[in-house]
Motif scaffolding. Structure first.
Motif, PDB file in Angstrom:
ATOM      1  N   ASN A 136      37.229  34.747  44.318  1.00 28.15           N
ATOM      2  CA  ASN A 136      36.327  35.873  44.557  1.00 28.15           C
ATOM      3  C   ASN A 136      34.993  35.713  43.826  1.00 28.15           C
ATOM      4  OD1 ASN A 136      37.953  37.128  46.393  1.00 28.15           O
ATOM      5  ND2 ASN A 136      38.857  38.555  44.947  1.00 28.15           N
ATOM      6  N   GLY A 137      34.785  34.529  43.236  1.00 24.03           N
ATOM      7  CA  GLY A 137      33.473  34.199  42.689  1.00 24.03           C
ATOM      8  C   GLY A 137      33.236  34.540  41.235  1.00 24.03           C
ATOM      9  N   TYR A 138      34.265  34.951  40.511  1.00 24.42           N
ATOM     10  CA  TYR A 138      34.074  35.359  39.114  1.00 24.42           C
ATOM     11  C   TYR A 138      34.313  34.243  38.099  1.00 24.42           C
ATOM     12  CZ  TYR A 138      33.918  40.042  41.050  1.00 24.42           C
ATOM     13  OH  TYR A 138      33.576  41.146  41.775  1.00 24.42           O
ATOM     14  N   GLY A 139      34.692  33.049  38.562  1.00 26.99           N
ATOM     15  CA  GLY A 139      34.923  31.936  37.646  1.00 26.99           C
ATOM     16  C   GLY A 139      33.738  31.664  36.735  1.00 26.99           C
ATOM     17  N   GLN A 169      42.787  34.225  42.507  1.00 26.83           N
ATOM     18  CA  GLN A 169      41.983  35.271  43.147  1.00 26.83           C
ATOM     19  C   GLN A 169      40.680  35.489  42.379  1.00 26.83           C
ATOM     20  OE1 GLN A 169      43.827  38.909  44.694  1.00 26.83           O
ATOM     21  NE2 GLN A 169      42.230  40.070  43.652  1.00 26.83           N
ATOM     22  N   LEU A 170      40.748  35.542  41.056  1.00 31.97           N
ATOM     23  CA  LEU A 170      39.549  35.714  40.229  1.00 31.97           C
ATOM     24  C   LEU A 170      38.505  34.660  40.582  1.00 31.97           C
ATOM     25  CD1 LEU A 170      38.367  37.040  37.431  1.00 31.97           C
ATOM     26  CD2 LEU A 170      39.181  34.894  36.463  1.00 31.97           C
ATOM     27  N   ILE A 171      38.929  33.427  40.643  1.00 31.31           N
ATOM     28  CA  ILE A 171      38.018  32.311  40.902  1.00 31.31           C
ATOM     29  C   ILE A 171      37.560  32.312  42.355  1.00 31.31           C
ATOM     30  CG2 ILE A 171      37.834  29.787  40.959  1.00 31.31           C
ATOM     31  CD1 ILE A 171      39.939  29.884  38.551  1.00 31.31           C
ATOM     32  N   MET A 215      47.155  27.300  46.971  1.00 25.06           N
ATOM     33  CA  MET A 215      46.607  27.080  45.624  1.00 25.06           C
ATOM     34  C   MET A 215      47.526  27.641  44.538  1.00 25.06           C
ATOM     35  SD  MET A 215      42.563  27.738  45.752  1.00 25.06           S
ATOM     36  CE  MET A 215      41.447  26.451  46.234  1.00 25.06           C
ATOM     37  N   TYR A 216      48.259  28.694  44.870  1.00 22.58           N
ATOM     38  CA  TYR A 216      49.169  29.282  43.880  1.00 22.58           C
ATOM     39  C   TYR A 216      50.258  28.285  43.488  1.00 22.58           C
ATOM     40  CZ  TYR A 216      46.963  33.832  44.293  1.00 22.58           C
ATOM     41  OH  TYR A 216      46.062  34.857  44.256  1.00 22.58           O
TER      42      TYR A 216
END
Length: 169
Positions: free
Chosen positions: A76-79, A72-74, A129-130
């Motif tokens: 949602n663009g925070y990677g 989810q972090l990645i 992906m999980y």
């Protein structure tokens, strides 16, 4: 556009500290979100200093990973914000050495599969992906175990270096 002077009220800090470490950190985080409009991009990056970005990065990391893990972090663009910046190094400097190591371990997975992890995908592909990236599972579990301690270490660092995070009025 350059770094803006961010100020927080002494009274808000006191109230936050009395309410606990989360509320203490939120005094700063809410101000950073206000200044950036909650968006981190080329336009808003210069508005905060490195310390402020590190604290905001931890906010996004914690929020996303506790809710939906690294995927989810990645997604949602925070990677890039977490893994392409010296976030892990800063966490070590803040005293969160185990957490810093965890970020470096996650970065290895991220770097090896970045294109796939960041691609636009349907809900079904996202959920798949999980299973595909179970390598994140142990890291997420380790973070869950250390989250309270890490947050306390960060709050302590912020408290001891207030001037790096905001001016006090």
């Amino acid at each position: 556009m350059n770094e803006v002077e961010i100020k927080v009220k002494d009274e808000d800090l006191r109230r936050g500290a009395e309410a606990g470490m989360d509320e203490f950190l939120n005094v700063f985080i809410h101000k950073y979100l206000e200044v950036t409009g909650g968006v981190i991009n080329a336009e808003t990056m210069p508005l905060l200093n490195g310390y402020q970005h590190t604290l905001l990065g931890y906010h996004f990391f914690r929020e996303e990973v506790l809710e939906g893990g690294f995927i989810q972090l990645i997604q949602n663009g925070y990677g890039p914000y977490i893994f392409d910046n010296p976030f892990a190094k800063a966490m070590r400097m803040f005293g969160a050495k185990d957490f810093s190591k965890l970020i470096y371990d996650a970065k290895k997975i991220y770097d090896a599969h970045r294109e796939d992890l960041e691609k636009e995908c349907s809900d079904d592909e996202f959920m798949a992906m999980y299973e595909q990236y179970e390598a994140f599972d142990d890291l997420e579990e380790a973070y869950m175990d250390m989250e309270e301690r890490v947050t306390a270490q960060i709050a302590e660092y912020v408290d001891e270096h207030l001037e790096q995070f905001a001016g006090i009025e």
